[in-house]
Design a protein around this motif. Structure first.
Motif, PDB file in Angstrom:
ATOM      1  N   ARG A 202       0.861  -1.184   0.000  1.00 31.33           N
ATOM      2  CA  ARG A 202       0.000   0.000   0.000  1.00 31.33           C
ATOM      3  C   ARG A 202       0.895   1.231   0.000  1.00 31.33           C
ATOM      4  O   ARG A 202       2.051   1.161   0.368  1.00 31.33           O
ATOM      5  CB  ARG A 202      -0.882  -0.012   1.250  1.00 31.33           C
ATOM      6  CG  ARG A 202      -1.910  -1.157   1.209  1.00 31.33           C
ATOM      7  CD  ARG A 202      -2.271  -1.600   2.588  1.00 31.33           C
ATOM      8  NE  ARG A 202      -3.171  -0.644   3.243  1.00 31.33           N
ATOM      9  CZ  ARG A 202      -3.516  -0.737   4.523  1.00 31.33           C
ATOM     10  NH1 ARG A 202      -3.047  -1.704   5.273  1.00 31.33           N
ATOM     11  NH2 ARG A 202      -4.328   0.156   5.050  1.00 31.33           N
ATOM     12  N   PHE A 203       0.297   2.349  -0.410  1.00 28.72           N
ATOM     13  CA  PHE A 203       1.094   3.571  -0.530  1.00 28.72           C
ATOM     14  C   PHE A 203       0.626   4.629   0.461  1.00 28.72           C
ATOM     15  O   PHE A 203      -0.571   4.899   0.561  1.00 28.72           O
ATOM     16  CB  PHE A 203       1.011   4.114  -1.955  1.00 28.72           C
ATOM     17  CG  PHE A 203       1.571   3.157  -2.965  1.00 28.72           C
ATOM     18  CD1 PHE A 203       2.926   3.163  -3.246  1.00 28.72           C
ATOM     19  CD2 PHE A 203       0.753   2.245  -3.592  1.00 28.72           C
ATOM     20  CE1 PHE A 203       3.459   2.269  -4.153  1.00 28.72           C
ATOM     21  CE2 PHE A 203       1.284   1.343  -4.505  1.00 28.72           C
ATOM     22  CZ  PHE A 203       2.625   1.352  -4.788  1.00 28.72           C
TER      23      PHE A 203
ATOM     24  N   VAL B  24       8.809  -2.243   4.659  1.00 28.98           N
ATOM     25  CA  VAL B  24       8.743  -1.089   3.763  1.00 28.98           C
ATOM     26  C   VAL B  24       9.502  -1.471   2.492  1.00 28.98           C
ATOM     27  O   VAL B  24      10.621  -1.970   2.570  1.00 28.98           O
ATOM     28  CB  VAL B  24       9.368   0.155   4.437  1.00 28.98           C
ATOM     29  CG1 VAL B  24       9.443   1.322   3.478  1.00 28.98           C
ATOM     30  CG2 VAL B  24       8.545   0.543   5.661  1.00 28.98           C
ATOM     31  N   TYR B  25       8.860  -1.300   1.339  1.00 27.85           N
ATOM     32  CA  TYR B  25       9.457  -1.802   0.096  1.00 27.85           C
ATOM     33  C   TYR B  25      10.165  -0.732  -0.709  1.00 27.85           C
ATOM     34  O   TYR B  25      11.169  -1.010  -1.351  1.00 27.85           O
ATOM     35  CB  TYR B  25       8.377  -2.485  -0.752  1.00 27.85           C
ATOM     36  CG  TYR B  25       7.628  -3.549  -0.003  1.00 27.85           C
ATOM     37  CD1 TYR B  25       8.313  -4.430   0.836  1.00 27.85           C
ATOM     38  CD2 TYR B  25       6.250  -3.683  -0.104  1.00 27.85           C
ATOM     39  CE1 TYR B  25       7.651  -5.394   1.554  1.00 27.85           C
ATOM     40  CE2 TYR B  25       5.577  -4.658   0.603  1.00 27.85           C
ATOM     41  CZ  TYR B  25       6.268  -5.512   1.437  1.00 27.85           C
ATOM     42  OH  TYR B  25       5.611  -6.466   2.140  1.00 27.85           O
TER      43      TYR B  25
ATOM     44  N   SER C 101       1.789  -2.168   5.743  1.00 21.02           N
ATOM     45  CA  SER C 101       0.689  -1.681   6.574  1.00 21.02           C
ATOM     46  C   SER C 101       1.084  -0.391   7.274  1.00 21.02           C
ATOM     47  O   SER C 101       2.240   0.011   7.235  1.00 21.02           O
ATOM     48  CB  SER C 101       0.331  -2.738   7.627  1.00 21.02           C
ATOM     49  OG  SER C 101       1.427  -2.865   8.504  1.00 21.02           O
ATOM     50  N   THR C 102       0.113   0.233   7.919  1.00 18.83           N
ATOM     51  CA  THR C 102       0.401   1.469   8.657  1.00 18.83           C
ATOM     52  C   THR C 102       1.402   1.224   9.780  1.00 18.83           C
ATOM     53  O   THR C 102       2.241   2.079  10.061  1.00 18.83           O
ATOM     54  CB  THR C 102      -0.907   2.042   9.249  1.00 18.83           C
ATOM     55  OG1 THR C 102      -1.926   1.908   8.277  1.00 18.83           O
ATOM     56  CG2 THR C 102      -0.760   3.499   9.610  1.00 18.83           C
ATOM     57  N   GLU C 103       1.332   0.040  10.415  1.00 15.08           N
ATOM     58  CA  GLU C 103       2.265  -0.265  11.511  1.00 15.08           C
ATOM     59  C   GLU C 103       3.707  -0.266  11.002  1.00 15.08           C
ATOM     60  O   GLU C 103       4.613   0.243  11.656  1.00 15.08           O
ATOM     61  CB  GLU C 103       1.956  -1.635  12.131  1.00 15.08           C
ATOM     62  CG  GLU C 103       0.671  -1.701  12.943  1.00 15.08           C
ATOM     63  CD  GLU C 103      -0.558  -1.870  12.064  1.00 15.08           C
ATOM     64  OE1 GLU C 103      -0.620  -2.872  11.331  1.00 15.08           O
ATOM     65  OE2 GLU C 103      -1.435  -0.979  12.087  1.00 15.08           O
ATOM     66  N   ASP C 104       3.895  -0.845   9.814  1.00 12.79           N
ATOM     67  CA  ASP C 104       5.239  -0.880   9.239  1.00 12.79           C
ATOM     68  C   ASP C 104       5.726   0.530   8.927  1.00 12.79           C
ATOM     69  O   ASP C 104       6.901   0.844   9.112  1.00 12.79           O
ATOM     70  CB  ASP C 104       5.235  -1.723   7.960  1.00 12.79           C
ATOM     71  CG  ASP C 104       5.002  -3.184   8.252  1.00 12.79           C
ATOM     72  OD1 ASP C 104       5.768  -3.733   9.045  1.00 12.79           O
ATOM     73  OD2 ASP C 104       4.048  -3.755   7.701  1.00 12.79           O
TER      74      ASP C 104
ATOM     75  N   GLY D 111      -4.960   8.312   5.579  1.00 11.93           N
ATOM     76  CA  GLY D 111      -5.423   7.546   4.429  1.00 11.93           C
ATOM     77  C   GLY D 111      -4.256   7.082   3.584  1.00 11.93           C
ATOM     78  O   GLY D 111      -3.093   7.234   3.949  1.00 11.93           O
ATOM     79  N   GLU D 112      -4.570   6.501   2.446  1.00 14.58           N
ATOM     80  CA  GLU D 112      -3.520   6.033   1.554  1.00 14.58           C
ATOM     81  C   GLU D 112      -3.834   6.451   0.132  1.00 14.58           C
ATOM     82  O   GLU D 112      -4.938   6.891  -0.168  1.00 14.58           O
ATOM     83  CB  GLU D 112      -3.367   4.517   1.664  1.00 14.58           C
ATOM     84  CG  GLU D 112      -4.664   3.745   1.528  1.00 14.58           C
ATOM     85  CD  GLU D 112      -4.442   2.259   1.755  1.00 14.58           C
ATOM     86  OE1 GLU D 112      -3.917   1.603   0.851  1.00 14.58           O
ATOM     87  OE2 GLU D 112      -4.799   1.766   2.831  1.00 14.58           O
ATOM     88  N   VAL D 113      -2.829   6.333  -0.740  1.00 19.19           N
ATOM     89  CA  VAL D 113      -3.048   6.686  -2.139  1.00 19.19           C
ATOM     90  C   VAL D 113      -2.968   5.414  -2.983  1.00 19.19           C
ATOM     91  O   VAL D 113      -2.341   4.442  -2.588  1.00 19.19           O
ATOM     92  CB  VAL D 113      -2.019   7.728  -2.639  1.00 19.19           C
ATOM     93  CG1 VAL D 113      -2.282   9.086  -2.050  1.00 19.19           C
ATOM     94  CG2 VAL D 113      -0.601   7.291  -2.356  1.00 19.19           C
TER      95      VAL D 113
END
Lengths: 151, 62
Positions: free
Chosen positions: A3-4, A32-33, A51-54, A71-73
């Motif tokens: 996710r971004f 984190v990638y 995820s948000t935790e990461d 939020g995310e994009v």
């Protein structure tokens, strides 16, 4: 599935934040990638994480991080940053531009010719008594007025 | 210490000798945009840009 997320940073410190975040992410074993800092986006970096935790793990203690954007994009929204269009493609003949670097910095000029392949434009300075065409890199100008000049 | 980007694979390095990724010898100081790839196998961005090795990359080089 990644996710971004968007992280707010101090302006002009995006690269430093990206480097620090990658080191902290490795140390804390956060999923984190990648971290993206496009030049168009001042004061923000885009983080691809599981995820948000990461994400929170990867910004722990990093200086110049001012906060997270809620939020995310989606991938579609950031795709255009990955294949940036050439600056010359966005400039057309007749546009008024301001030169932002080089010996003519700060001068206004009218675009006479666009060379997309070389990413160069030929302009004539507005305030010059005798108009001499000069060729500059398209990255070194800023579009002021998109109206095409009426002769 | 100025960082330079490889003109063919856009890998950013501070040693302008031989590119670690593609073996290219052509480097430029004029690069824009910044991308850190940590896990190229899981990253969607790395897949999209065809990046196979972790590291720092530019988005555009000129």
């Amino acid at each position: 599935m990644s996710r971004f997320f968007v992280v707010k940073t101090t302006a002009n410190q995006e690269r430093l934040v990206a480097n620090m975040m990658s080191m902290v992410a490795k140390k804390n074993k956060a999923n984190v990638y990648s971290i993206l800092a496009p030049k168009e986006l001042k004061g923000y970096v885009i983080v691809e994480a599981e995820s948000t935790e990461d994400l929170v793990k990867s910004i722990r203690g990093v200086p110049h991080v001012k906060g997270l954007v809620r939020g995310e994009v989606s991938f579609n929204e950031i795709e255009h940053f990955l294949t940036p269009r050439k600056a010359a493609e966005q400039i057309k003949e007749g546009y008024t531009v301001e030169i932002i670097s080089g010996p003519f910095k700060g001068e206004l000029a009218v675009v006479k010719r666009v060379d997309e392949a070389r990413n160069e434009i030929t302009v004539e300075l507005i305030e010059a008594v005798v108009s001499i065409p000069i060729t500059v890199k398209a990255d070194h100008v800023r579009v002021v007025d998109k109206k095409e000049e009426v002769e | 210490m100025t960082e330079v980007a490889c003109k063919s694979c856009k890998y950013i390095t501070s040693e302008a000798t031989v590119c670690k990724i593609c073996g290219g010898r052509d480097f430029t100081k004029n690069w824009y945009g910044y991308l850190v790839i940590i896990d190229p196998e899981k990253s969607e961005i790395a897949k999209k840009l065809g990046i196979r090795y972790p590291g720092k990359y530019a988005l555009t080089v000129s």
